[in-house]
Design an enzyme around this catalytic site. Structure first.
Site, short mmCIF file in Angstrom:
data_model
loop_
_atom_site.label_atom_id
_atom_site.label_comp_id
_atom_site.label_asym_id
_atom_site.label_seq_id
_atom_site.Cartn_x
_atom_site.Cartn_y
_atom_site.Cartn_z
N ARG A 99 -6.23 -51.19 -14.05
CA ARG A 99 -4.88 -51.04 -13.50
C ARG A 99 -4.33 -52.38 -12.97
NH1 ARG A 99 -1.22 -47.24 -11.91
NH2 ARG A 99 -2.38 -45.55 -12.91
N ASP A 124 6.60 -43.07 -2.90
CA ASP A 124 7.92 -42.54 -2.50
C ASP A 124 8.16 -42.65 -0.99
OD1 ASP A 124 7.29 -39.90 -4.88
OD2 ASP A 124 8.32 -41.81 -5.19
N GLY A 154 3.63 -47.56 -0.74
CA GLY A 154 3.25 -46.13 -0.71
C GLY A 154 3.81 -45.37 -1.90
N ASN A 187 13.88 -47.11 -6.49
CA ASN A 187 13.33 -45.97 -7.20
C ASN A 187 14.11 -44.74 -6.80
OD1 ASN A 187 11.75 -44.22 -8.66
ND2 ASN A 187 9.84 -44.64 -7.55
N THR A 188 14.21 -43.80 -7.73
CA THR A 188 14.84 -42.51 -7.39
C THR A 188 13.73 -41.46 -7.37
OG1 THR A 188 15.12 -41.87 -9.71
CG2 THR A 188 16.92 -43.10 -8.69
N HIS A 189 13.87 -40.52 -6.44
CA HIS A 189 12.89 -39.44 -6.35
C HIS A 189 13.66 -38.12 -6.25
CE1 HIS A 189 9.26 -37.32 -5.56
NE2 HIS A 189 9.67 -36.91 -4.37
N ASP A 246 8.02 -49.44 -1.72
CA ASP A 246 7.01 -50.19 -0.94
C ASP A 246 5.64 -49.79 -1.49
OD1 ASP A 246 7.03 -48.14 2.13
OD2 ASP A 246 6.35 -47.71 0.09
#
Ligand code: GRF
Length: 204
Positions: A66, A146, A144, A108-110, A142
């Site tokens: 990764r 979401d 984490g 980002n979108t959640h 960041d």
């Protein structure tokens, strides 16, 4: 501002950004210079190709681990010199190399109202919990899952006859509009993250 968008699926959020930029190339403020994905052959890449936008793929399976994938993704994004990176349905967690390079300028979108229902199955988890209102969240990524500082949220009602599909589609309608509005605004004005707050530079 130069924007790179990362996708993993159908790319309807991406399409909304492509359409907004094409409708007002001078005024919108965000120019999508490339679209990247973690897998080939997805509709999101096809949408970019149809719009004449450069694409790239950085597959997890093409790298020993990764960390190597994270470094390769970072390099591939950096090649396009973005001012802003938008994760729009990108189903991988960006790692420490990516965040050291693009942290603070990656959105980002959640499809849930953070901090509720983080992770891969926001609409499913909201439905299972039985909430009456859910929604979507635009945030600055960041380390984490979401958990980054919130830029904007939109509420979406849950209907008694909803299934995951119908709920997610209703969320995505609001999500696309929120993404188009805020990517344009942040691209035009610039912004800074201070703690949990997003500060617009220039005249709001
Ligand atoms: C969006 O709801 C996004 O928030 C979630 O997955 C969906 C992606 O949809 N992570 P699309 O690929 O933009 O159509």
């Amino acid at each position: 501002a130069r924007v790179v968008v990362l996708v993993s699926g159908s790319g309807t959020n991406l399409q909304a950004l492509i359409d907004a930029a094409a409708a007002d190339p001078q005024g919108y403020g965000a120019r999508i210079v490339a679209v990247g994905a973690d897998r080939p052959g997805i509709e999101g890449l096809a949408r970019a190709e149809r719009a004449g936008i450069d694409t790239f793929v950085v597959g997890l399976g093409d790298h020993p681990d990764r960390a190597a994938w994270d470094a390769a993704l970072t390099d591939a994004v950096a090649e396009h010199r973005p001012d802003l990176v938008v994760l729009a349905g990108f189903m991988k967690l960006t790692g420490p190399t990516f965040l050291s390079r693009f942290g603070g300028r990656t959105l980002n979108t959640h499809p849930a109202l953070s901090p509720a229902f983080p992770g891969m199955h926001g609409p499913r988890d909201a439905l299972a919990y039985g909430v009456k209102v859910t929604g979507c969240t635009l945030f600055v990524v960041d380390e984490g899952v979401d958990t980054g500082p919130i830029v904007a949220q939109e509420a979406v009602p849950v209907r008694p006859d909803d299934d995951v599909e119908s709920l997610h589609e209703r969320i995505k309608t609001k999500e696309r509009a929120m993404l188009v509005e805020w990517v344009g605004r942040l691209a035009r004005h610039g912004f800074r993250v201070r703690g949990r707050t997003i500060e617009l530079q220039g005249s709001p």
